[in-house]
Design a protein around this motif. Structure first.
Motif, short mmCIF file in Angstrom:
data_model
loop_
_atom_site.label_atom_id
_atom_site.label_comp_id
_atom_site.label_asym_id
_atom_site.label_seq_id
_atom_site.Cartn_x
_atom_site.Cartn_y
_atom_site.Cartn_z
N GLY A 120 0.79 -1.23 0.00
CA GLY A 120 0.00 0.00 0.00
C GLY A 120 0.82 1.27 0.00
O GLY A 120 0.30 2.33 0.32
N VAL A 121 2.11 1.15 -0.30
CA VAL A 121 2.92 2.38 -0.38
C VAL A 121 2.62 3.06 -1.71
O VAL A 121 2.84 2.47 -2.77
CB VAL A 121 4.43 2.07 -0.26
N GLY A 122 2.14 4.28 -1.64
CA GLY A 122 1.89 5.06 -2.86
C GLY A 122 3.15 5.73 -3.32
O GLY A 122 4.24 5.15 -3.25
N GLN A 123 3.02 6.97 -3.69
CA GLN A 123 4.18 7.69 -4.20
C GLN A 123 5.16 8.04 -3.08
O GLN A 123 4.75 8.43 -1.98
CB GLN A 123 3.71 8.97 -4.89
N VAL A 124 6.46 7.90 -3.32
CA VAL A 124 7.50 8.36 -2.39
C VAL A 124 8.28 9.48 -3.07
O VAL A 124 8.72 9.34 -4.21
CB VAL A 124 8.47 7.21 -2.02
N ARG A 125 8.41 10.60 -2.38
CA ARG A 125 9.24 11.72 -2.85
C ARG A 125 10.29 11.98 -1.78
O ARG A 125 9.96 12.14 -0.60
CB ARG A 125 8.39 12.99 -3.04
N GLN A 126 11.57 12.02 -2.16
CA GLN A 126 12.61 12.24 -1.16
C GLN A 126 13.04 13.70 -1.17
O GLN A 126 12.83 14.43 -2.14
CB GLN A 126 13.78 11.29 -1.38
N GLY A 127 13.65 14.11 -0.04
CA GLY A 127 14.11 15.49 0.08
C GLY A 127 15.22 15.59 1.11
O GLY A 127 15.87 14.60 1.42
#
Lengths: 82, 222
Positions: A35-42
């Motif tokens: 169930g992990v949707g989008q991942v955005r790193q920063g």
């Protein structure tokens, strides 16, 4: 000397491709997290500023982001005094 | 034609660039350092490739804020030609002398290989020795060469012919938008490109396709 502690968070703007985030997303999936949707790193910067003037510190931190910590062509930033 | 090469901690292509400029112009370039604020009177300033300041924060971000880059910006504003190759290109976009940004390759891998480049604009100070649309060979070696610009900036630079080199024949190594490999500023005197033309200038390199860029900029006969 009293210090103000701040946290600066820098993230990619919407619409900017994030191949690293995509790779992390796939890795989470392969670890079995469902169930992990989008991942955005920063990036996160914890910064200590001498003094007690929070308003000045916040103005300085915004200037630091505009001048160095973020590339505003591709990144957004937020500043919080903790 | 006098030239200068910027040398910063962590750059590693400076010697190749100095050799290329010396061989093609017949004169060794002046070397300028990160704290120099006075750049001698030259016609061309080159920022070579490498990993300035360890690529900390973002590639080219720290270098772009060093005193020497303020001096380079002043020279560029006066019309002096500036070329940034690879990390030099990253430094030019970080310093705001060129539009857009260079992001992590979409493959997430460092790429070190030869690509094909199309000369997308042969009517610039840096490319007039090439034919319009000419396809040349050129090596690349980078981890963050994925050119990006927002839609408005992209439309502007495409419309004004500021895209000078494009990856051709399916060789885009990094996912760059519109296959962009190299651009100039709107005045046309600042060029940034990811590939390394300085590494293809003599038969010992296996080809001379990169010479045209330096012959154009230095105004020397082919």
């Amino acid at each position: 000397m009293p210090v103000i502690k701040a946290r600066v968070t820098v993230t990619l703007k919407n619409g900017v491709l994030d191949p690293q985030g995509k790779a992390i997303e796939h890795a989470l999936g392969s670890l079995g997290f469902e169930g992990v949707g989008q991942v955005r790193q920063g990036k996160v910067f914890d910064i200590e500023i001498e003094g007690t003037d929070a308003a000045k510190a916040e103005a300085d931190l915004n200037a630091m982001c505009d001048k160095l910590l973020a590339n505003t062509v591709i990144e957004n930033y937020s500043v919080s005094i903790t | 034609m006098k030239s200068a090469v910027v040398v910063l901690p962590g750059l590693n292509r400076d010697r190749d660039m100095i050799a290329a400029l010396t061989k093609i112009s017949g004169t060794a370039p002046v070397t300028i350092w990160e704290t120099d604020t006075d750049i001698p009177d030259v016609d061309l300033i080159v920022i070579p490739g490498g990993f300035s300041y360890g690529d900390y924060l973002r590639c080219g971000a720290i270098a772009a804020r060093m005193p020497v880059m303020r001096a380079v910006a002043e020279k560029a504003a006066k019309g002096v030609q500036v070329i940034g190759v690879c990390n030099g290109f990253q430094i030019l976009v970080e310093s705001g002398l060129l539009p857009g940004a260079l992001m992590r390759n979409t493959s997430l891998k460092f790429v070190c290989r030869e690509v094909k480049l199309q000369v997308a604009n042969a009517n610039t100070a840096f490319t007039h020795r090439y034919k319009p649309g000419q396809i040349i060979r050129c090596p690349v070696a980078h981890h963050d060469g994925n050119y990006f610009a927002d839609a408005e900036t992209l439309a502007r630079i495409e419309g004004q012919g500021q895209v000078v080199f494009r990856y051709a024949e399916g060789t885009n190594p990094n996912g760059a938008i519109n296959d962009i490999a190299g651009i100039v500023n709107d005045k046309g005197n600042v060029l940034g490109l990811m590939p390394h033309p300085e590494n293809l200038i003599e038969p010992a390199h296996g080809g001379t396709d990169g010479r045209g860029l330096f012959e154009s900029a230095l105004g020397v006969a082919a």
